[in-house]
Design a protein around this motif. Structure first.
Motif, PDB file in Angstrom:
ATOM      1  N   GLY A  53      48.687  25.558 -32.525  1.00 33.29           N
ATOM      2  CA  GLY A  53      49.345  26.848 -32.635  1.00 33.29           C
ATOM      3  C   GLY A  53      48.744  27.752 -33.709  1.00 33.29           C
ATOM      4  O   GLY A  53      49.375  28.740 -34.104  1.00 33.29           O
ATOM      5  N   ASN A  54      47.553  27.429 -34.183  1.00 30.49           N
ATOM      6  CA  ASN A  54      46.901  28.252 -35.195  1.00 30.49           C
ATOM      7  C   ASN A  54      46.192  29.439 -34.561  1.00 30.49           C
ATOM      8  O   ASN A  54      46.083  29.537 -33.341  1.00 30.49           O
ATOM      9  N   LYS A  55      45.696  30.337 -35.406  1.00 33.64           N
ATOM     10  CA  LYS A  55      44.951  31.503 -34.966  1.00 33.64           C
ATOM     11  C   LYS A  55      43.535  31.435 -35.518  1.00 33.64           C
ATOM     12  O   LYS A  55      43.278  30.777 -36.530  1.00 33.64           O
ATOM     13  N   ILE A  56      42.621  32.117 -34.856  1.00 32.23           N
ATOM     14  CA  ILE A  56      41.238  32.180 -35.329  1.00 32.23           C
ATOM     15  C   ILE A  56      40.851  33.644 -35.525  1.00 32.23           C
ATOM     16  O   ILE A  56      40.994  34.464 -34.601  1.00 32.23           O
ATOM     17  N   VAL A  57      40.382  33.958 -36.723  1.00 29.39           N
ATOM     18  CA  VAL A  57      39.883  35.291 -37.034  1.00 29.39           C
ATOM     19  C   VAL A  57      38.364  35.220 -37.047  1.00 29.39           C
ATOM     20  O   VAL A  57      37.773  34.490 -37.848  1.00 29.39           O
ATOM     21  N   ASP A  58      37.735  35.954 -36.129  1.00 33.32           N
ATOM     22  CA  ASP A  58      36.280  35.940 -35.995  1.00 33.32           C
ATOM     23  C   ASP A  58      35.665  37.030 -36.876  1.00 33.32           C
ATOM     24  O   ASP A  58      36.117  38.189 -36.871  1.00 33.32           O
ATOM     25  N   THR A  59      34.631  36.669 -37.629  1.00 25.20           N
ATOM     26  CA  THR A  59      33.950  37.641 -38.473  1.00 25.20           C
ATOM     27  C   THR A  59      32.443  37.404 -38.417  1.00 25.20           C
ATOM     28  O   THR A  59      31.977  36.384 -37.899  1.00 25.20           O
ATOM     29  N   GLN A  60      31.723  38.361 -38.974  1.00 22.67           N
ATOM     30  CA  GLN A  60      30.288  38.198 -39.171  1.00 22.67           C
ATOM     31  C   GLN A  60      29.961  38.584 -40.605  1.00 22.67           C
ATOM     32  O   GLN A  60      30.510  39.556 -41.136  1.00 22.67           O
ATOM     33  N   ILE A  61      29.061  37.819 -41.210  1.00 28.40           N
ATOM     34  CA  ILE A  61      28.539  38.167 -42.526  1.00 28.40           C
ATOM     35  C   ILE A  61      27.048  38.426 -42.360  1.00 28.40           C
ATOM     36  O   ILE A  61      26.302  37.542 -41.950  1.00 28.40           O
ATOM     37  N   VAL A 121      31.136  33.717 -38.966  1.00 25.02           N
ATOM     38  CA  VAL A 121      31.924  32.913 -39.896  1.00 25.02           C
ATOM     39  C   VAL A 121      33.378  33.121 -39.497  1.00 25.02           C
ATOM     40  O   VAL A 121      33.941  34.191 -39.725  1.00 25.02           O
ATOM     41  N   ASN A 122      33.972  32.104 -38.876  1.00 23.18           N
ATOM     42  CA  ASN A 122      35.308  32.241 -38.313  1.00 23.18           C
ATOM     43  C   ASN A 122      36.320  31.429 -39.115  1.00 23.18           C
ATOM     44  O   ASN A 122      36.005  30.350 -39.605  1.00 23.18           O
ATOM     45  N   TYR A 123      37.533  31.946 -39.203  1.00 17.30           N
ATOM     46  CA  TYR A 123      38.573  31.344 -40.036  1.00 17.30           C
ATOM     47  C   TYR A 123      39.721  30.834 -39.177  1.00 17.30           C
ATOM     48  O   TYR A 123      40.264  31.581 -38.355  1.00 17.30           O
ATOM     49  N   VAL A 124      40.085  29.575 -39.393  1.00 15.23           N
ATOM     50  CA  VAL A 124      41.246  29.000 -38.723  1.00 15.23           C
ATOM     51  C   VAL A 124      42.447  29.229 -39.640  1.00 15.23           C
ATOM     52  O   VAL A 124      42.457  28.781 -40.794  1.00 15.23           O
ATOM     53  N   MET A 125      43.457  29.940 -39.123  1.00 17.31           N
ATOM     54  CA  MET A 125      44.605  30.344 -39.917  1.00 17.31           C
ATOM     55  C   MET A 125      45.865  29.630 -39.438  1.00 17.31           C
ATOM     56  O   MET A 125      46.097  29.507 -38.230  1.00 17.31           O
ATOM     57  N   HIS A 126      46.682  29.162 -40.393  1.00 20.01           N
ATOM     58  CA  HIS A 126      47.978  28.629 -40.009  1.00 20.01           C
ATOM     59  C   HIS A 126      49.070  29.346 -40.790  1.00 20.01           C
ATOM     60  O   HIS A 126      48.839  29.899 -41.866  1.00 20.01           O
ATOM     61  N   MET A 127      50.275  29.365 -40.224  1.00 21.97           N
ATOM     62  CA  MET A 127      51.403  29.985 -40.887  1.00 21.97           C
ATOM     63  C   MET A 127      51.984  29.000 -41.885  1.00 21.97           C
ATOM     64  O   MET A 127      52.421  27.911 -41.505  1.00 21.97           O
ATOM     65  N   ASN A 128      51.978  29.384 -43.157  1.00 21.61           N
ATOM     66  CA  ASN A 128      52.438  28.505 -44.228  1.00 21.61           C
ATOM     67  C   ASN A 128      53.727  29.062 -44.844  1.00 21.61           C
ATOM     68  O   ASN A 128      53.745  29.507 -45.992  1.00 21.61           O
ATOM     69  N   GLY A 129      54.776  29.046 -44.071  1.00 20.29           N
ATOM     70  CA  GLY A 129      56.083  29.475 -44.552  1.00 20.29           C
ATOM     71  C   GLY A 129      56.080  30.894 -45.089  1.00 20.29           C
ATOM     72  O   GLY A 129      55.489  31.801 -44.502  1.00 20.29           O
ATOM     73  N   ALA A 130      56.730  31.075 -46.248  1.00 18.83           N
ATOM     74  CA  ALA A 130      56.854  32.402 -46.838  1.00 18.83           C
ATOM     75  C   ALA A 130      55.511  32.963 -47.309  1.00 18.83           C
ATOM     76  O   ALA A 130      55.389  34.174 -47.537  1.00 18.83           O
ATOM     77  N   LYS A 131      54.502  32.092 -47.461  1.00 19.37           N
ATOM     78  CA  LYS A 131      53.186  32.559 -47.886  1.00 19.37           C
ATOM     79  C   LYS A 131      52.445  33.292 -46.771  1.00 19.37           C
ATOM     80  O   LYS A 131      51.435  33.947 -47.022  1.00 19.37           O
ATOM     81  N   GLY A 132      52.941  33.166 -45.540  1.00 16.37           N
ATOM     82  CA  GLY A 132      52.269  33.797 -44.420  1.00 16.37           C
ATOM     83  C   GLY A 132      51.058  33.011 -43.963  1.00 16.37           C
ATOM     84  O   GLY A 132      50.929  31.813 -44.241  1.00 16.37           O
ATOM     85  N   TYR A 133      50.138  33.678 -43.279  1.00 17.84           N
ATOM     86  CA  TYR A 133      48.944  33.015 -42.771  1.00 17.84           C
ATOM     87  C   TYR A 133      47.979  32.687 -43.905  1.00 17.84           C
ATOM     88  O   TYR A 133      47.742  33.502 -44.800  1.00 17.84           O
ATOM     89  N   GLN A 134      47.434  31.471 -43.846  1.00 18.66           N
ATOM     90  CA  GLN A 134      46.412  31.048 -44.789  1.00 18.66           C
ATOM     91  C   GLN A 134      45.312  30.277 -44.055  1.00 18.66           C
ATOM     92  O   GLN A 134      45.544  29.688 -42.997  1.00 18.66           O
ATOM     93  N   VAL A 135      44.130  30.267 -44.651  1.00 16.93           N
ATOM     94  CA  VAL A 135      42.979  29.576 -44.081  1.00 16.93           C
ATOM     95  C   VAL A 135      43.131  28.068 -44.255  1.00 16.93           C
ATOM     96  O   VAL A 135      43.454  27.589 -45.337  1.00 16.93           O
TER      97      VAL A 135
END
Length: 221
Positions: free
Chosen positions: A143-151, A162-176
Motif C-alpha cells: 500500500g505504499n506510494k512511489i515518487v519518481d524523480t530524476q537527478i 531516483v525513485n522514492y518508496v513512501m509509506h504513511m507513518n501516522g501523524a508524521k505523514g508520508y516518509q521515505v
C-alpha cells in the motif's frame, strides 16, 4: 546524489526530512493543524519537494562549512525519512533482538551517516538538477506510494532515475522507506548485504564502527 555514475555513487542511501510547516491560523487552537499542513502530510511528493529544495540550497556556492550544512540538513532528514524503518529493514530480523540502548546508538549513528553522505554527495558547486514527475505511482506491495524523480545536471538535464518508496507513518505523514537508484536498485537491499556482513559476529559495535568510519570519509571529502 549529475550523471548516472555520480548519482549511483552519491545517492547510495537514503536522502532526508523537514517540511516547512505552515503556521496555524491565529483563531485556531495550536493543536489543530492548518489545512495546508494537513494537505502536505497526505501528499507523498511533499517530503521529496522539501528534500530537493534543501539539497539545492546546500549545494550552492558559499552555503557554509560541512558542520553548518549538517545543522541545516539534519531536520530535513528527520522529516523526510523514516530512519528507523530503513535501519530495521537494512539489518533484518536481527534488529528485533537488539536492546533499546543498542537501537538508540545505532539509530543516532545511522542518522549522522545519512546526513554526512548527502553532504558529501551534494557539495557546494555540485550543480545537480532535480525533477519530480507529476504522477505518483502505487507500489506493488504494502500500500505504499512511489515518487519518481530524476537527478541530472546542466550537461545532462534528463539525468538518472531516483525513485522514492513512501509509506504513511501516522501523524508524521508520508516518509521515505527506500530509495530506488537508477529506478530499480534498492538502497535498503544494498545496505542489507553490507550491514549483515558487519553484524556477522553478532557484535553491534562492528556496525557502529563501520558507519562511523564512513562518516569520517564523507566529512573529509
Amino acid at each position: 546524489m549529475i550523471i548516472m555514475k555520480h548519482v549511483l555513487k552519491t545517492t547510495s542511501l537514503a536522502l532526508c526530512a523537514g517540511l516547512v510547516a505552515a503556521s496555524a491560523l491565529p483563531a485556531l487552537p495550536s493543536f489543530i493543524p492548518s489545512a495546508h499542513a494537513a494537505a502536505a502530510a497526505s501528499d507523498p511528493q511533499a517530503p521529496i519537494k522539501a528534500l530537493y529544495a534543501e539539497l539545492t540550497r546546500i549545494e550552492a556556492k558559499n552555503s557554509g562549512s560541512f558542520d553548518q550544512r549538517a545543522q541545516e540538513l539534519g531536520p530535513v532528514i528527520d522529516r523526510v525519512y523514516d530512519l528507523e524503518a530503513i535501519l530495521s529493514s537494512s539489518i533484518g530480523p536481527h534488529y528485533a533482538t537488539l536492546s533499546p540502548d543498542q537501537k538508540q546508538v545505532l539509530l543516532s549513528t545511522f542518522r549522522q551517516f545519512t546526513i554526512a553522505r548527502n553532504l558529501s554527495s551534494f557539495k557546494p558547486g555540485t550543480d545537480a538538477r532535480f525533477t519530480i514527475n507529476p504522477a505518483v505511482r502505487d507500489a506493488p506491495v504494502g500500500g505504499n506510494k512511489i515518487v519518481d524523480t530524476q537527478i541530472g545536471s546542466s550537461d545532462d538535464p534528463s539525468g538518472t532515475a531516483v525513485n522514492y518508496v513512501m509509506h504513511m507513518n501516522g501523524a508524521k505523514g508520508y516518509q521515505v522507506v527506500d530509495v530506488l537508484l537508477n529506478g530499480n536498485i534498492s538502497q535498503v537491499g544494498m545496505q542489507h548485504s553490507d550491514f549483515r556482513s558487519a553484524l556477522a559476529g553478532g557484535n553491534v559495535q562492528n556496525l557502529i564502527d563501520l558507519l562511523q568510519k564512513r562518516i569520517k570519509v564523507f566529512s573529509a571529502g
